[in-house]
Design an enzyme around this catalytic site. Sequence first.
Site, PDB file in Angstrom:
ATOM      1  CD  GLU A   1      38.687   9.864  22.049  1.00  4.71           C
ATOM      2  OE1 GLU A   1      38.649  11.107  22.153  1.00  4.71           O
ATOM      3  OE2 GLU A   1      37.686   9.149  22.267  1.00  4.71           O
ATOM      4  CG  ASN A   2      40.254   5.262  26.631  1.00  6.98           C
ATOM      5  OD1 ASN A   2      41.357   5.651  26.269  1.00  6.98           O
ATOM      6  ND2 ASN A   2      39.602   5.822  27.629  1.00  6.98           N
TER       7      ASN A   2
ATOM      8  CG  PHE B   1      50.722  10.605  34.056  1.00  5.72           C
ATOM      9  CD1 PHE B   1      51.063   9.292  34.204  1.00  5.72           C
ATOM     10  CD2 PHE B   1      49.394  10.969  34.171  1.00  5.72           C
ATOM     11  CE1 PHE B   1      50.109   8.332  34.470  1.00  5.72           C
ATOM     12  CE2 PHE B   1      48.431  10.015  34.438  1.00  5.72           C
ATOM     13  CZ  PHE B   1      48.785   8.688  34.590  1.00  5.72           C
TER      14      PHE B   1
ATOM     15  CE1 TYR C   1      51.376  -0.986  17.669  1.00  3.00           C
ATOM     16  CE2 TYR C   1      52.244  -2.819  16.374  1.00  3.00           C
ATOM     17  CZ  TYR C   1      51.852  -1.484  16.475  1.00  3.00           C
ATOM     18  OH  TYR C   1      51.930  -0.664  15.372  1.00  3.00           O
ATOM     19  CB  ALA C   2      45.980  -2.186  19.526  1.00  2.21           C
TER      20      ALA C   2
ATOM     21  CE  LYS D   1      38.940   8.927  26.364  1.00  5.79           C
ATOM     22  NZ  LYS D   1      39.373  10.269  26.801  1.00  5.79           N
TER      23      LYS D   1
ATOM     24  CB  THR E   1      36.008  11.702  27.984  1.00 11.25           C
ATOM     25  OG1 THR E   1      37.277  11.061  28.246  1.00 11.25           O
ATOM     26  CG2 THR E   1      36.177  12.735  26.882  1.00 11.25           C
TER      27      THR E   1
ATOM     28  CG  ASP F   1      37.877   7.960  30.258  1.00 10.52           C
ATOM     29  OD1 ASP F   1      36.987   8.654  29.707  1.00 10.52           O
ATOM     30  OD2 ASP F   1      39.091   8.220  30.146  1.00 10.52           O
TER      31      ASP F   1
END
Length: 546
Positions: A177-178, A55, A129-130, A175, A221, A173
């Site tokens: 991706e995070n 979203f 910003y990474a 992982k 996840t 969560d």
Amino acid sequence: MQHRRPRNGLSNGQTTAPAAPAAPAAAPTATPTPAALKRSPKDFIFGKAIGEGSFSMVYLAKDIHTNKEYAIKVCDKRHIIREKKTEYIKREKEVLNRLGANQSAAAPFFVKLFCTFQDADRLYFVLSYAKRGELLPYINKVGSFDIECTRFYAAEILVALGHLHNLGIIHRDLKPENILLDENMHILITDFGSAKMFSEEEKESEEENSMRQRRNSFVGTAQYVSPELLRDKSASHSSDLWALGCIIYQMVAGLPPFWARSEYIIFQKILKLEYEFPDGFSPSARDLVEKLLVIDPKQRLGANDCPGEGYPSVRAHPFFQGIDFKTLSETNPPPIYPYLPGTSQHEEMRSHYRVPDHLEPGLDDKQLTRLLGLELQNSSSNSEPEPQKPPEPIIPPVVPEPQRKISHERKISVTARRRHISILELSPEEIAERLEKQIRENQWHQFTENNLIIKQGLVDKRKGLFARRRMLLLTQGPHMYYVDPVNMVLKGEIPWSQQLRVEPKNFKIFFVHTPNRTYYLEDPEGYALEWCKAIEEMRINTYGVD
């Protein structure tokens, strides 16, 4: 991600950001400078999209007043309310504010929330910003991290978890991706929408009890969720330690420990603790993973530690030997190299590369001799070395297949191996003639999109420490297809571009570097150099010499 009923306050279009007069008193932010002013989308130049959620969209944006870059998460209000994600948004802001108000110089491993604002349709989160993006693409590109690199990033995650848990926050969560990477390649943990927050001052009102029950629904996840979340719908600090074990396993092996085609099967494997270590897995990393991936959350390594002490029992594990946890944020991260099986019992083989185009153009005999110099010469001898066969690398076995499949592959190997065709030596008439013959006689033609096969052969295609036997087809186009030789199914294609580079490691192993991934291939019959020559010739024929 769970669905939740919106609380009173968002039904009339209000956002999670406080109104301007109440902002300073409502919730402290990580950095007061941008937050001290009332912001709007007109204060930023929005660039490319750098992330996407269910979203929300994340954009790289520049502050027009300071020229500083930020990652701005833009959430659609109507979608949030329709999908009942109000609590997700509120909780993420609460966690980021708590982290911002309790920053630690020893644990700066989190994205920072600088300010929030809204307009009629959207909510805006202005975040740090990474620049280096997510951790996962780095694992995918090199296949798996070497032990030094795995040890460093596992240590930073552990320090971050100690700080997070000491503040009464469970991520739930965690992982790859995070886990983002800043410009200096240090981690920044993000995405706290699924987090759980504790406070000693909280009173157990009926509303809070109800909220706790909703928060205990399944989140996370599939590959990284702890068994207690699946079984009891409960989470603790130990749940994040389970996720840390999964991430360490993935950094070493290239894939998470629990993976399958459906979430249901993944969940069953987790509850049964059904996973295995591939050959070549570091013994010290294996011992740590086994102590973290324990069904009973109270028995996991670190479960009985005080989070405020930074999980001393985990830090003391031999895997972290040599790590100074107090100075991690000031230490230069090690370069990301792949972890590969050694060529002897005590030697680790690495491919020292950072970008695909670091190799010199061309692949003639002189360059091959240079690239394979350590295998072809005895550097310790002053006299002219005698020709000798290079040491045989220890080749990890391919993931077992049924016996009938093995015999089938042996038959393929006898008929499929051939020296490659030099495309430069063929006229258009000869190409057409060979293609016509290929259509009639070659069983692999069906996978080539009617392109002439220049070279074909069985290879073991690796994903981290896991390998699968594939038929590799180098064709005009150019294309490189790889096919499951048993089930006769096209599994994929190595993408060609001018940046593609091939790198031989020895007579059996070679790499194909592409901008987004490095393919690690093993020729069981020892024809890696022929593959390298054929691929390099095709590259030059297609794109010319650099």
